[in-house]
Design a protein around this motif. Structure first.
Motif, mmCIF file in Angstrom:
data_model
loop_
_atom_site.group_PDB
_atom_site.id
_atom_site.type_symbol
_atom_site.label_atom_id
_atom_site.label_comp_id
_atom_site.label_asym_id
_atom_site.label_seq_id
_atom_site.Cartn_x
_atom_site.Cartn_y
_atom_site.Cartn_z
ATOM 1 N N GLU A 1 0.846 -1.186 0.000
ATOM 2 C CA GLU A 1 0.000 0.000 0.000
ATOM 3 C C GLU A 1 0.889 1.246 0.000
ATOM 4 O O GLU A 1 1.388 1.657 1.042
ATOM 5 C CB GLU A 1 -0.907 0.009 1.233
ATOM 6 N N PRO A 2 1.125 1.863 -1.162
ATOM 7 C CA PRO A 2 1.945 3.078 -1.201
ATOM 8 C C PRO A 2 1.207 4.254 -0.577
ATOM 9 O O PRO A 2 -0.020 4.330 -0.609
ATOM 10 C CB PRO A 2 2.182 3.289 -2.701
ATOM 11 N N TYR A 3 1.965 5.173 0.009
ATOM 12 C CA TYR A 3 1.371 6.363 0.609
ATOM 13 C C TYR A 3 2.436 7.456 0.681
ATOM 14 O O TYR A 3 3.604 7.231 0.373
ATOM 15 C CB TYR A 3 0.845 6.065 2.017
ATOM 16 N N PHE B 1 5.669 2.942 1.826
ATOM 17 C CA PHE B 1 4.639 1.946 1.581
ATOM 18 C C PHE B 1 4.530 1.013 2.780
ATOM 19 O O PHE B 1 5.495 0.768 3.507
ATOM 20 C CB PHE B 1 4.896 1.147 0.294
ATOM 21 N N GLU C 1 9.449 3.946 5.083
ATOM 22 C CA GLU C 1 9.137 5.336 4.790
ATOM 23 C C GLU C 1 10.417 6.161 4.786
ATOM 24 O O GLU C 1 11.294 5.963 5.628
ATOM 25 C CB GLU C 1 8.167 5.878 5.846
ATOM 26 N N LEU D 1 7.605 9.783 1.311
ATOM 27 C CA LEU D 1 7.138 8.669 0.491
ATOM 28 C C LEU D 1 7.354 7.373 1.262
ATOM 29 O O LEU D 1 8.317 7.250 2.020
ATOM 30 C CB LEU D 1 7.889 8.611 -0.839
#
Length: 497
Positions: free
Chosen positions: A117-119, A170, A188, A168
């Motif tokens: 899940e990238p965030y 995930f 992160e 950035l």
């Protein structure tokens, strides 16, 4: 299709000829049998045509598909897909979009599968300071005036534009459990560099965990926040109230957490952990190239007890009362300086000394209506490594003798008001007050505080704007310079996902 039409035409002609023939040549029973045979043949022809159409459609899909076909993941029980099968919707409401070309990247890495899940958020920040600070972008304290040879009150303006606070990362986790246990983690990083025009790769979080939500157990291994971080101030300065009442740090650690959920929609959480070799202790005071915490056999021993309860008047599950108490204890070691026969001081050449690093903290958060009051207070010593004590750790009146840990008291409080789904505002104050007799020998910063006002505007679910005004003051021992203050204005626009 052409053969089908010919066959149907032939059968129709046969029926017409049969019906036109004399009744003594073809009986009525013969006609009925022939009709049944024709109907049966037509049904077979139609089924065959339908099957041919299906095969032709699949052949067209295969021809249009990329070389790397999607790999079917195991999304877990209760997960549904859309018509194309490329969008998953989990029972919790989370959605996963799987592009065919990238499906091979997200293939299962274990028997139960591994989901990514990238965030992150991308931010541009503009900052203006009316006086000299330790860092123009992320401000901890104001530099003493006499050390800058500036007579004017506003003689050291700075203005910066920066993207350094962008983040950035995930999350990764297995959707299926084994005997109730799931694994996952986080990676992160940010782009913080030496100045506004220099970005660099900086790891923030890198850990993996083993958890059992039903039984409330969680084991964490890696780098993340110290476990006594329980609340967060509502302001946009990237320094995040450090050195003015809000200690925090990310360090390598081993942590265990046990959580109990009660029937009245409340929970109790107990955390315990060990931190070693990360920031949070004394740094390298003796200049021997080795962190003082590494020289000591002690780890930082940390613990916290956190209780929270959902507010009874709101359906929002995120609106909860919170009260916690936490702390840490550890030791570090460094060598004293020595003085030669000519009176010259040589660092790190004398005997070893050990210094305590300890802290106790109480934190809380209280939502009521559209308001949320958040704050904490702490006390401890040798806390410069965790953004407290105004960055001061151990003071040396005589560098050839053992120093004294700088003790400090600090805290912050802020109030946030959500006007509607678009606008929100916050006001707050924080301070850090080291003991003067100890701080005067390690940086000379005797008191540090910050008052701030923030406005937040949410354009849509991803795009946000923020504006902050902060007033900072720093008091100094006279040997280091004069007291100073700063008016700080920051504008930020960020896109999160």
């Amino acid at each position: 299709m052409k053969k089908t039409l010919i066959t149907m035409g032939f059968c129709a002609g046969l029926v017409a000829a049969a019906e036109a023939a004399p009744t003594d040549a073809v009986t009525q029973a013969d006609l009925q049998a022939l009709k049944a045979l024709i109907q049966q043949q037509n049904a077979k022809i139609e089924a065959q045509a339908k099957r041919i159409a299906e095969l032709e459609g699949k052949a067209a899909q295969v021809a249009a598909a990329p070389a790397a076909a999607p790999v079917a993941l195991k999304p877990g029980e209760g997960t549904t897909t859309n018509e194309t099968g490329s969008i998953w919707s989990t029972p919790s409401g989370a959605k996963f979009y799987l592009a065919d070309a990238a499906a091979g990247i997200f293939a299962p890495l274990t028997e139960s599968g591994l989901l990514f899940e990238p965030y992150g958020y991308l931010v541009l920040e503009g900052v203006h300071n009316t006086d000299g600070t330790d860092w123009p972008m992320y401000t901890d304290w104001v530099r003493p005036r006499s050390n800058r040879n500036v007579k004017s009150h506003n003689g050291d303006h700075t203005t910066t534009l920066s993207v350094n606070d962008s983040i950035l990362g995930f999350k990764f986790y297995t959707p299926e459990s084994q005997n109730g246990w799931k694994t996952g983690g986080k990676f992160e990083f940010d782009l913080a560099g030496d100045d506004a025009n220099h970005t660099d790769f900086h790891v923030r979080h890198l850990y993996w965990e083993l958890k059992n939500e039903e039984k409330g157990w969680n084991f964490l291994f890696g780098q993340t926040w110290h476990l006594w971080k329980m609340v967060t101030p509502q302001e946009i300065d990237g320094a995040w109230m450090e050195q003015t009442g809000y200690p925090y740090r990310r360090s390598p650690q081993v942590r265990v957490t046990k959580k109990w959920d009660f029937d009245n929609d409340s929970s109790l959480e107990i955390r315990a952990g060990l931190v070693k070799n990360g920031p949070g202790m004394g740094g390298d005071r003796d200049g021997d190239g080795t962190q003082d915490n590494e020289q000591s056999a002690w780890c930082l021993l940390e613990g916290a007890v956190v209780y929270d309860h959902k507010v009874p008047w709101d359906d929002d599950p995120d609106k909860r009362w919170l009260l916690g108490i936490a702390g840490q204890y550890g030791r570090d070691r460094s060598r004293r300086a020595v003085m030669d026969a000519d009176g010259n001081i040589h660092a790190g050449m004398g005997r070893n000394d050990e210094y305590d690093s300890d802290m106790v903290m109480i934190a809380g958060s209280i939502p009521f209506g559209s308001f949320k009051l958040t704050g904490q207070i702490f006390a401890g010593e040798n806390l410069g490594g965790v953004q407290a004590g105004i960055g001061q750790k151990v003071g040396f009146r005589d560098p050839t003798r053992k120093g004294r840990e700088v003790s400090t008291v600090g805290g912050f409080a802020d109030l946030r008001y959500d006007l509607n789904d678009t606008w929100a505002f916050a006001i707050g104050y924080g301070f850090d007050d080291p003991t003067d007799s100890e701080a005067k020998y390690d940086g000379g910063r005797l008191y540090n505080d910050r008052a701030y006002v923030d406005a937040f505007y949410q354009f849509n679910a991803n795009l946000h704007f923020g504006l902050e005004y902060a007033y900072l003051t720093t008091k100094y021992d006279e040997a280091f310079g004069s007291d100073a203050d700063d008016h700080r204005i920051q504008f930020s626009v960020w896109y999160d996902f």
